[in-house]
Design a protein around this motif. Structure first.
Motif, PDB file in Angstrom:
ATOM      1  N   VAL A 232      -3.350  -1.200 -14.752  1.00  0.00           N
ATOM      2  CA  VAL A 232      -3.327  -0.131 -15.753  1.00  0.00           C
ATOM      3  C   VAL A 232      -4.442  -0.394 -16.765  1.00  0.00           C
ATOM      4  CG1 VAL A 232      -1.980   0.903 -17.617  1.00  0.00           C
ATOM      5  CG2 VAL A 232      -0.872   0.305 -15.456  1.00  0.00           C
ATOM      6  N   GLY A 233      -5.274   0.597 -16.956  1.00  0.00           N
ATOM      7  CA  GLY A 233      -6.391   0.464 -17.882  1.00  0.00           C
ATOM      8  C   GLY A 233      -7.653  -0.080 -17.232  1.00  0.00           C
ATOM      9  N   VAL A 234      -7.540  -0.613 -16.024  1.00  0.00           N
ATOM     10  CA  VAL A 234      -8.703  -1.154 -15.329  1.00  0.00           C
ATOM     11  C   VAL A 234      -9.325  -0.082 -14.438  1.00  0.00           C
ATOM     12  CG1 VAL A 234      -9.509  -2.922 -13.709  1.00  0.00           C
ATOM     13  CG2 VAL A 234      -7.731  -3.487 -15.375  1.00  0.00           C
TER      14      VAL A 234
ATOM     15  N   PHE B 161      -7.253   4.804  -7.745  1.00  0.00           N
ATOM     16  CA  PHE B 161      -6.234   4.008  -7.057  1.00  0.00           C
ATOM     17  C   PHE B 161      -5.698   4.760  -5.847  1.00  0.00           C
ATOM     18  CE2 PHE B 161      -1.672   3.135  -6.508  1.00  0.00           C
ATOM     19  CZ  PHE B 161      -1.744   1.816  -6.092  1.00  0.00           C
ATOM     20  N   GLU B 162      -5.416   6.049  -6.012  1.00  0.00           N
ATOM     21  CA  GLU B 162      -4.900   6.859  -4.917  1.00  0.00           C
ATOM     22  C   GLU B 162      -5.909   6.949  -3.762  1.00  0.00           C
ATOM     23  OE1 GLU B 162      -1.983   8.296  -4.184  1.00  0.00           O
ATOM     24  OE2 GLU B 162      -1.157   7.307  -5.935  1.00  0.00           O
ATOM     25  N   LYS B 163      -7.184   7.148  -4.104  1.00  0.00           N
ATOM     26  CA  LYS B 163      -8.215   7.224  -3.070  1.00  0.00           C
ATOM     27  C   LYS B 163      -8.328   5.899  -2.319  1.00  0.00           C
ATOM     28  CE  LYS B 163     -11.222  10.678  -5.183  1.00  0.00           C
ATOM     29  NZ  LYS B 163     -12.555  10.912  -5.763  1.00  0.00           N
TER      30      LYS B 163
ATOM     31  N   LEU C  57       0.816  -1.215   0.000  1.00  0.00           N
ATOM     32  CA  LEU C  57       0.000   0.000   0.000  1.00  0.00           C
ATOM     33  C   LEU C  57       0.849   1.265   0.000  1.00  0.00           C
ATOM     34  CD1 LEU C  57      -2.838  -0.974   2.482  1.00  0.00           C
ATOM     35  CD2 LEU C  57      -3.067  -0.563   0.028  1.00  0.00           C
ATOM     36  N   LYS C  58       2.068   1.176   0.446  1.00  0.00           N
ATOM     37  CA  LYS C  58       2.932   2.357   0.476  1.00  0.00           C
ATOM     38  C   LYS C  58       3.503   2.701  -0.899  1.00  0.00           C
ATOM     39  CE  LYS C  58       4.050   2.557   5.243  1.00  0.00           C
ATOM     40  NZ  LYS C  58       4.914   3.282   6.117  1.00  0.00           N
ATOM     41  N   LEU C  59       3.407   1.791  -1.857  1.00  0.00           N
ATOM     42  CA  LEU C  59       3.884   2.075  -3.215  1.00  0.00           C
ATOM     43  C   LEU C  59       2.915   3.036  -3.892  1.00  0.00           C
ATOM     44  CD1 LEU C  59       4.913  -1.525  -4.306  1.00  0.00           C
ATOM     45  CD2 LEU C  59       6.403   0.300  -3.511  1.00  0.00           C
ATOM     46  N   PRO C  60       3.392   4.186  -4.371  1.00  0.00           N
ATOM     47  CA  PRO C  60       2.486   5.202  -4.916  1.00  0.00           C
ATOM     48  C   PRO C  60       2.048   4.966  -6.366  1.00  0.00           C
ATOM     49  CG  PRO C  60       4.711   6.034  -4.928  1.00  0.00           C
ATOM     50  CD  PRO C  60       4.755   4.672  -4.291  1.00  0.00           C
ATOM     51  N   THR C  61       2.671   4.031  -7.054  1.00  0.00           N
ATOM     52  CA  THR C  61       2.354   3.850  -8.470  1.00  0.00           C
ATOM     53  C   THR C  61       1.332   2.741  -8.669  1.00  0.00           C
ATOM     54  OG1 THR C  61       4.196   2.308  -8.717  1.00  0.00           O
ATOM     55  CG2 THR C  61       4.642   4.621  -9.198  1.00  0.00           C
ATOM     56  N   LEU C  62       0.587   2.868  -9.723  1.00  0.00           N
ATOM     57  CA  LEU C  62      -0.420   1.891 -10.090  1.00  0.00           C
ATOM     58  C   LEU C  62       0.265   0.616 -10.586  1.00  0.00           C
ATOM     59  CD1 LEU C  62      -3.544   1.708 -10.448  1.00  0.00           C
ATOM     60  CD2 LEU C  62      -3.191   2.413 -12.793  1.00  0.00           C
TER      61      LEU C  62
END
Length: 74
Positions: A49-51, A57-59, A39-44
């Motif tokens: 991707v595309g889903v 994702f951020e929320k 959860l600490k990883l900020p990237t999707l």
């Protein structure tokens, strides 16, 4: 080593054995720590991707981190 394996086998076969609860606790703690690191990883993640959008994702990530914090505080 065989003695330890015997205890683990007994714990898995007999749920009334206190060792079973200890094993479950450590397994769930391991999963919680692993999820928190993810959860600490900020990237999707590539698989999402595309889903879903980056904003959604951020929320979701922020909510999950806050929810875990509240659970540990209570």
């Amino acid at each position: 080593m065989l003695y330890v394996m015997g205890i683990i086998t007994t714990a898995l076969v007999c749920p009334d054995f206190p060792g079973f609860m200890i094993l479950v606790y450590f397994f769930e703690t391991y999963l919680d720590l692993r999820q928190r690191a993810a959860l600490k990883l900020p990237t999707l993640p590539k698989t999402l991707v595309g889903v879903i959008s980056q904003e959604k994702f951020e929320k979701s990530r922020a909510y999950s981190l806050d929810k875990r914090f509240v659970l540990y505080c209570n």
